[in-house]
Design a protein around this motif. Structure first.
Motif, PDB file in Angstrom:
ATOM      1  N   ARG A 172      -5.114   0.209 -18.671  1.00  0.00           N
ATOM      2  CA  ARG A 172      -4.400   1.471 -18.944  1.00  0.00           C
ATOM      3  C   ARG A 172      -2.881   1.278 -18.997  1.00  0.00           C
ATOM      4  O   ARG A 172      -2.129   2.232 -18.939  1.00  0.00           O
ATOM      5  CB  ARG A 172      -4.800   2.533 -17.927  1.00  0.00           C
ATOM      6  N   ARG A 180       0.840  -1.212   0.000  1.00  0.00           N
ATOM      7  CA  ARG A 180       0.000   0.000   0.000  1.00  0.00           C
ATOM      8  C   ARG A 180       0.869   1.253   0.000  1.00  0.00           C
ATOM      9  O   ARG A 180       0.452   2.291  -0.505  1.00  0.00           O
ATOM     10  CB  ARG A 180      -0.940  -0.014   1.208  1.00  0.00           C
ATOM     11  N   PRO A 193     -10.943   3.448 -15.065  1.00  0.00           N
ATOM     12  CA  PRO A 193      -9.676   4.196 -14.979  1.00  0.00           C
ATOM     13  C   PRO A 193      -9.411   5.064 -16.211  1.00  0.00           C
ATOM     14  O   PRO A 193      -8.714   6.069 -16.115  1.00  0.00           O
ATOM     15  CB  PRO A 193      -8.611   3.091 -14.896  1.00  0.00           C
ATOM     16  N   MET A 196      -3.553  -1.624  -9.198  1.00  0.00           N
ATOM     17  CA  MET A 196      -3.570  -2.561  -8.080  1.00  0.00           C
ATOM     18  C   MET A 196      -4.780  -3.488  -8.187  1.00  0.00           C
ATOM     19  O   MET A 196      -5.863  -3.054  -8.569  1.00  0.00           O
ATOM     20  CB  MET A 196      -3.637  -1.764  -6.772  1.00  0.00           C
ATOM     21  N   ARG A 235      -9.337  -4.492 -15.416  1.00  0.00           N
ATOM     22  CA  ARG A 235      -9.336  -3.073 -15.044  1.00  0.00           C
ATOM     23  C   ARG A 235      -7.906  -2.594 -14.774  1.00  0.00           C
ATOM     24  O   ARG A 235      -7.568  -1.438 -15.014  1.00  0.00           O
ATOM     25  CB  ARG A 235     -10.205  -2.870 -13.794  1.00  0.00           C
ATOM     26  N   LEU A 277      -1.191   4.516  -1.030  1.00  0.00           N
ATOM     27  CA  LEU A 277      -2.395   4.519  -0.195  1.00  0.00           C
ATOM     28  C   LEU A 277      -2.045   4.712   1.272  1.00  0.00           C
ATOM     29  O   LEU A 277      -2.915   4.938   2.097  1.00  0.00           O
ATOM     30  CB  LEU A 277      -3.176   3.218  -0.388  1.00  0.00           C
ATOM     31  N   ILE A 334       0.726   3.072 -11.664  1.00  0.00           N
ATOM     32  CA  ILE A 334       0.611   1.717 -11.147  1.00  0.00           C
ATOM     33  C   ILE A 334      -0.859   1.294 -11.212  1.00  0.00           C
ATOM     34  O   ILE A 334      -1.734   2.144 -11.330  1.00  0.00           O
ATOM     35  CB  ILE A 334       1.050   1.634  -9.666  1.00  0.00           C
ATOM     36  N   ALA A 374       1.819   1.765  -3.471  1.00  0.00           N
ATOM     37  CA  ALA A 374       0.663   2.294  -4.201  1.00  0.00           C
ATOM     38  C   ALA A 374       0.382   3.752  -3.866  1.00  0.00           C
ATOM     39  O   ALA A 374      -0.290   4.447  -4.625  1.00  0.00           O
ATOM     40  CB  ALA A 374      -0.575   1.452  -3.881  1.00  0.00           C
ATOM     41  N   PRO A 391      -1.387   8.638  -5.640  1.00  0.00           N
ATOM     42  CA  PRO A 391      -1.501   7.275  -6.193  1.00  0.00           C
ATOM     43  C   PRO A 391      -1.795   7.269  -7.693  1.00  0.00           C
ATOM     44  O   PRO A 391      -1.206   6.483  -8.436  1.00  0.00           O
ATOM     45  CB  PRO A 391      -2.682   6.686  -5.418  1.00  0.00           C
ATOM     46  N   LYS A 392      -2.652   8.163  -8.121  1.00  0.00           N
ATOM     47  CA  LYS A 392      -3.069   8.147  -9.534  1.00  0.00           C
ATOM     48  C   LYS A 392      -1.926   8.541 -10.477  1.00  0.00           C
ATOM     49  O   LYS A 392      -1.957   8.222 -11.661  1.00  0.00           O
ATOM     50  CB  LYS A 392      -4.271   9.066  -9.752  1.00  0.00           C
TER      51      LYS A 392
END
Lengths: 377, 306
Positions: A150, A47, A99, A79, A146, A52, A77, A50, A72-73
């Motif tokens: 991207r 996390r 996304p 997850m 998902r 988070l 990456i 990521a 994070p965006k």
């Protein structure tokens, strides 16, 4: 794709240290498995990669960029969560597309990308369904679609197979390995299941109590565990461990246990020499132990009694009790002669399969360098 | 049915059942079955009795709106309109200016319901998904407002509304009710049911709090929002005290005040008052019939995990 570097990363929640000074490099296009029991800090580490969770110390770099303060965006990456984290009110197509919408991908490009991801995971016929109408395996594949839609640099997977039944888990495991190869992607995969770790990872990083114990290819970790924790955690049934002290006599080394002494083979005499007088733990994997008739004569054998025999069809596990009540499990093929429960036997071990650990520190005694506990780079 | 059940057990199609169900078991099963049926019957009788108590005044109101004043005064009373007269409805609609009051009620109610949904959603989201100092204390203060009766704050509210220049206006009628602790509480519980992983997944997908709230949290909390909408509609529609003191002429008066005036102006025409009451209650009844499922689902949502 990109490499991920964790440099002295620490995470504290009040007084609790969830991740303690973790340094680890995940190479470009590598499938690295973070393995450990519940609460060892592996998910927290994931996390933090990521974004988070904030770091309490250290830094994380993805590619050539330090990402400590990157949202994070913006970390490039994707997850996959244990719970799949699909949006229940959206169709499969909308879930996969989600996304792309936030990244303002034009509508005419979104459709083909969604179809491509769906096709890659065999979801083309399910695009109009809602997650509640899918099986566990299908939901898992939607979550993967998902993630891949991207084309991120790094995939993070947090126990993605734990909610699947045993049969589906084996199948999905193979699909994930194949997917990683096809995408040529960097994957950080968290699990508490050592079978997943052994079969999927290029390398395994084993954690316990927030501390990294060992990093290396699965076979290396299995064959040369850096410490007692790794030795006991990897392998099923686990490695047998016999506690005793090392004594030397006339150039030969012996492990003196409460139930008697056994001579140690020359293969581990180097390690034994350094440990003379110390309390040690001798480790031997169940497949390296052989059951000999009680009357057989060999130097390297322990007296034992056959306590229980567990048959698994293709092999059997013979649980033996030593004179000092320590238990030793022996893995036998079904072709081997089946011992009789309650009889006295002698246990001998393949010398190359013996490991010596310091009972006080738990560290491997013949480790060339204590640094091998770290990254092993 | 109980007999059939016993017969089916005593004459099993598959002989092995004989080995499993003894005579004693058979009697016990039949007894349990009878007891369950008796308990269901008692429950239905009790619920029917309760429903009759609740529905009787509504029924009498409808009946009286269809009778003449003389028939209403008659003893013994009429329980069925033998020759229903519908004139009271047109009298109430025209003489009671019901169309104006109805419109005012609709405007004020829509303002209040919309306001409550928007403010409660934002507050509930903050309490459920954001971390900020004194979060718990603030939430307790929110809940504490539920314990303060509206009457206690009437004077302060009136002073505020007058100072803002909203006396005798739609804004004055609606403003004090556009935020509610109950709504924030109800929706917070619904938002807490949204898995944390969804928020994390959305954050990785590039969705900030606002877009996550609108696109994920709100659609998932729809049953609770419908329940809140129905509750705030009921509260706003039935308001009496506040509209009475914050308005001075009939341009902004709402239906409930209109009903009071109708009663005062048609003392000898009781059936007209009854017809007015039916007109005022009709939108509520329609709303409840349409949304009853959401209402129940919204109130029980989160009570059982699963």
């Amino acid at each position: 794709m990109a490499r991920v570097v964790l440099d002295h990363v620490t995470k504290r929640y009040g007084d609790v240290v969830a991740v303690n000074d973790l340094s680890l490099e995940i190479r470009d296009r590598e499938f690295l498995v973070l393995l450990g029991p519940s609460g060892c800090g592996k998910s927290t580490a994931l996390r933090m990669i990521a974004g988070l969770e904030d770091l309490s110390g250290g830094q994380i770099a993805i590619g050539d960029r330090v990402v400590n303060d990157v949202e994070p965006k913006d970390r490039d990456i994707a997850m996959v969560f244990q719970s799949y984290a699909l949006y229940p009110h959206m169709t499969v197509a909308r879930n996969i597309e989600f996304p792309l919408r936030s990244r303002k991908v034009p509508e005419n490009e979104r459709g083909p990308l969604v179809e491509e991801a769906a096709r890659a995971l065999g979801l083309s016929d399910l695009l109009d369904r809602k997650p509640a109408q899918l099986s566990g395996g299908q939901r898992q594949r939607v979550a993967l679609a998902r993630a891949i839609v991207r084309k991120p640099s790094v995939f993070l997977m947090d126990e993605p197979l734990s909610n699947l039944d045993a049969k589906l888990r084996v199948q999905t495991r193979a699909e994930l390995i194949e997917l990683q190869r096809r995408l040529d992607a960097t994957v950080v995969y968290v699990t508490h299941d050592q079978v997943e770790a052994m079969t999927m990872g290029h390398r395994i990083a084993i954690m316990s109590d927030g501390v990294l114990q060992q990093v290396g290819p699965p076979q290396d970790v299995y064959e040369r565990p850096a410490n007692l924790f790794v030795a006991r955690f990897i392998g099923a049934p686990p490695m047998n461990t016999i506690t005793g002290a090392i004594s030397s006599e006339g150039g030969a080394h012996y492990l003196v246990t409460a139930g008697g002494a056994i001579a140690l083979p020359s293969e581990i005499s180097g390690a034994a020499r350094n440990a003379t007088g110390l309390e040690v733990v001798l480790g031997v994997r169940p497949e390296h132990v052989r059951i000999l008739p009680h009357e057989s004569e060999t130097q390297f054998a322990l007296e034992a009694t056959v306590a229980v025999i567990e048959s698994l069809g293709h092999e059997r596990h013979v649980v033996c009790r030593l004179a000092d009540e320590q238990m030793v499990i022996v893995r036998q093929t079904v072709e081997t002669q089946r011992p009789v429960e309650g009889t006295a036997v002698r246990l001998s071990a393949d010398p190359v399969g013996l490991h010596l650990f310091d009972a006080a520190t738990g560290l491997r005694l013949d480790a060339p360098d204590p640094q091998s506990v770290g990254d092993g780079e | 049915m109980a007999t059939e059940f016993i017969e089916s057990v005593s004459k099993p199609a598959v002989p092995i059942i004989d080995l499993v169900v003894s005579e004693e078991d058979r009697v016990a099963i039949a007894k349990r079955h009878r007891r369950r049926r008796a308990s269901i019957a008692i429950r239905y009788v009790f619920l029917t009795f309760l429903a009759a108590i609740i529905l009787f005044p509504i029924y009498i109101t409808i009946v009286n709106s269809l009778l003449t004043p003389l028939q209403i005064a008659a003893r013994p009373p009429f329980f069925f309109p033998t020759k229903p007269t519908w004139g009271a409805y047109s009298d109430a609609w025209n003489a009671g200016h019901m169309s104006l009051y109805l419109m005012n009620s609709v405007i004020v109610t829509v303002l209040i319901v919309t306001g409550q949904i928007v403010t409660a959603t934002c507050a509930a989201y903050a309490f459920a998904f954001l971390e900020f100092p004194l979060k718990r204390t603030l939430f307790i203060i929110f809940l504490a407002t539920l314990m303060v009766p509206f009457e206690v704050t009437v004077i302060t509210n009136l002073t505020t509304v007058v100072n803002l220049g909203w006396y005798n206006s739609y804004a004055g009628l609606a403003a004090p009710f556009m935020a509610t602790g109950f709504g924030a509480f109800l929706l917070r519980q619904a938002f807490l049911g949204v898995p944390r992983d969804l928020r994390d997944a959305a954050a990785l997908d590039g969705y900030g709090h606002w877009r996550f709230m609108v696109r994920v949290a709100v659609p998932l909390a729809r049953p609770a929002m419908a329940a809140l909408a129905v509750f705030s509609f009921l509260g706003a529609w039935n308001q009496y005290l506040w509209p009475l003191i914050v308005t001075k002429d009939s341009r902004y008066r709402t239906l409930q005040i209109g009903l009071r005036q109708l009663r005062a102006t048609s003392l000898d025409q009781v059936n007209v008052t009854f017809a007015g009451v039916v007109i005022a209650a009709l939108p509520l009844i329609i709303l409840l019939v349409i949304f009853q499922k959401q209402l129940v689902r919204g109130l029980t949502a989160g009570a059982v995990k699963g």
